[in-house]
Scaffold this active site. Sequence first.
Site, mmCIF file in Angstrom:
data_model
loop_
_atom_site.group_PDB
_atom_site.id
_atom_site.type_symbol
_atom_site.label_atom_id
_atom_site.label_comp_id
_atom_site.label_asym_id
_atom_site.label_seq_id
_atom_site.Cartn_x
_atom_site.Cartn_y
_atom_site.Cartn_z
ATOM 1 N N TRP A 12 2.614 4.765 -2.618
ATOM 2 C CA TRP A 12 2.727 5.440 -3.901
ATOM 3 C C TRP A 12 3.858 4.901 -4.770
ATOM 4 O O TRP A 12 3.890 5.166 -5.950
ATOM 5 C CB TRP A 12 2.936 6.941 -3.657
ATOM 6 N N TYR A 25 0.863 -1.170 0.000
ATOM 7 C CA TYR A 25 0.000 0.000 0.000
ATOM 8 C C TYR A 25 0.902 1.222 0.000
ATOM 9 O O TYR A 25 1.686 1.431 0.919
ATOM 10 C CB TYR A 25 -0.917 0.045 1.220
#
Length: 774
Positions: free
Chosen positions: A126, A124
């Site tokens: 970017w 989880y």
Amino acid sequence: MNETIGYPDPGLDLSEGFKPHTSHWGVFSARLRENNRLEVRPYGGDPDPNGIIDNFPAALRHGARIAQPAIRRGWLERGPGPDDRRGRDEFVSVSWEKALDLLGGELTRIRDTRGPGAVFGGSYGWSSAGRFHHAQSQVHRFLNMAMGGYVRSVNSYSSGASSVLLPQILAGYEEITKHNVTWEQIATESEIVLAFGGMALKNSMVAGGSISKHVERGAMEAARRRGCEFILVSPLRDDMPAEAGAEWLTATPGTDTALMMGIVHTLVGEGLHDQAFLDRYTEGWPVFLRYLNGEADGQPKDAEWAASICGIDASTIRTLARRLAGRRALITVSHSMQRAEHGEQPVWMGMVLAAALGQIGLPGGGYAYSLGAIGYYGRRVNAVPGPTLGQGRNGVADFIPVARIADMLLNPGATYRYNGATRTYPDIRLVYWAGGNPFHHHQDLNRLRKAFARLDTLVVHELAWTATARHADIVLPSTMTLEREDIGYSSNDPLMVAMHQIAEPYGLARDDYDIFADLAERLGARDAFTEGRTSQQWLRHLYEPTRASLATQGLAAPSFEEFWESGSLVVPQHPDDGGKLRRFREDPVARPLPTPSGRIEIFSAKIAGHGDADCPGHPVWLEKTDTPKAASPLFLVANQPTTRLHSQLDFGGHSTEAKHRGREVARMNPRDAEPRGIADGDIIRLFNSRGACLAAVRVTEAIAAGIIQLPTGAWYDPMDPEDEAPLCVHGNPNVLTRDIGTSSFAQGCTGQLTTVEVERFNGNLPPIRAFDPV
């Protein structure tokens, strides 16, 4: 903002040996000089470049980078199994061959004895703006191909409540954020913008995928020059830029729902609401009106009632309602509003306020959830497909809401509520994390440490020794984006970027793709995972749908070689048409919304039918269980940082230069600092029943009284890891935040808001070790 097809792009200067690259915080070019000295310069076409690109030079060869595969000693000597030494054990450097052999054997054991349902696929976060070397896509593809699937997470820490709620009451989350009100419309159409939680540039300066132009500051400045009024409701003055010239209202944190109700009650009481709009376009207004007027519970939600809760006087609330009525009014609700207990309520109530004003679906008016939270919200959508790596089919149906990972690990077999269903937590034995840092995202880190201790094995791909890597059993060093080739792209940004390799990999670091390919071979799945392609062949393959679409539309369609040499490609975008909400307004019968009723659901019979008291069938005011008291008298706002994206590259120059004496900087009002003997620049201790951390402090009037603000993302740095609840000396606020869901309906993250006490730290100042090599 009208973009046309064409290449090379004149804003990307590739002279003097600079090569094209991009990131979540902006397009840039870079070159490597003597002594591995990195130089970066922002994209010339960006009117407001983001300084976060200046984290790259110091980060590229920083000592916090991981140089070689490493195995936690306890796991290496005793094998897999629960172990509370995670996070405080030493690591043993090993060869790639040994690391992959050991990991391949452990994955085979789990797959063959427990099944893929015992594996949680983390990632989880970017990761990279590149679409091929996107860690989340890579690890999920690997787990699907080699393990038969994995338990996944759904939703996000940023929008856990709203992403479950909005599709049931208005439209899909993507529709509301990406196909609704745009910055172009605000610049030219909006007359008044009421922003709950603001539209902070530090948030809109980053985007999923690449971002070439930061337009938010300019759009707000243009709107203001035209006469648009901005009103900010937030405890932080800089939650809207100075260019907006916003009026600043400071409601008690977590009380925005009550404030909205007081405004709507005034609109209705003075006949200023748009009854015709409510009759034609909404469902359940009469039900909500009975609650608003107090018929349901004996308490009218009038301005005086709202004032007693939110701390804004009743006359201001009534005046605000009158200013909104009859104008092109835009109501925005930030991510931060719903990252708290009962976070569904302000999202829903903000929509009801916009509906009462009758503005939904009009250019520059109505309702915009979280406009300004992420750089691609409020922009046009590209008219061609971008590169996407297929993840294959997941053979495991089970999932959890993303913020419930500690609950899952601590309570296998326990039941919980989510979106109207009763679900059961799986028994996870192995977590595979590639991309992301849960010791940034998650709350109550001391509880998270205990959760990770339950596992048989935690595997982490990382470029640096984050707290997550330090809690792993097997750590595999991955390359930084600057050390590989990729294609940068976002579906809401017209500039596709050829991400050239700038530097050689650090130490023995490898691309995630190559790691997974070799690991897949050990599990008999190399051909399925790679499809016989190298990384360079994948880039050509993933570029082809874009080229083919351009050709089909009769536009210039450069070959991959031409695109790569030029460094960028500008793609066409769809017109700014307002999306489904505009079409619904124009013809609600022929173009209904994708809600159960096809209308805007002020009252939802479906949600009411769930029977969850903490999220009934229409917006309500619900008291918080965590409010200031004697033991913890201040609200803590744990928001996103300015000098980095989440915790990424916290050791970079732009991030570390903003710290004070090595600590993250908190902000508090003089009226809270002075009684505690705290002065600007002091080191302070923030504490509550869950933990404590040190931070530097800035004393400023730019934050409301009763509040202390400490951004997230400082790498967790416990002074004594052997303690049950060690002091974080670096300033990570998630040692203080609560690990509970927004409600049993959405189970979103509540990490934005909690309560703490603060005192001046007078002891010997402990050193920062967060960035030390392991």
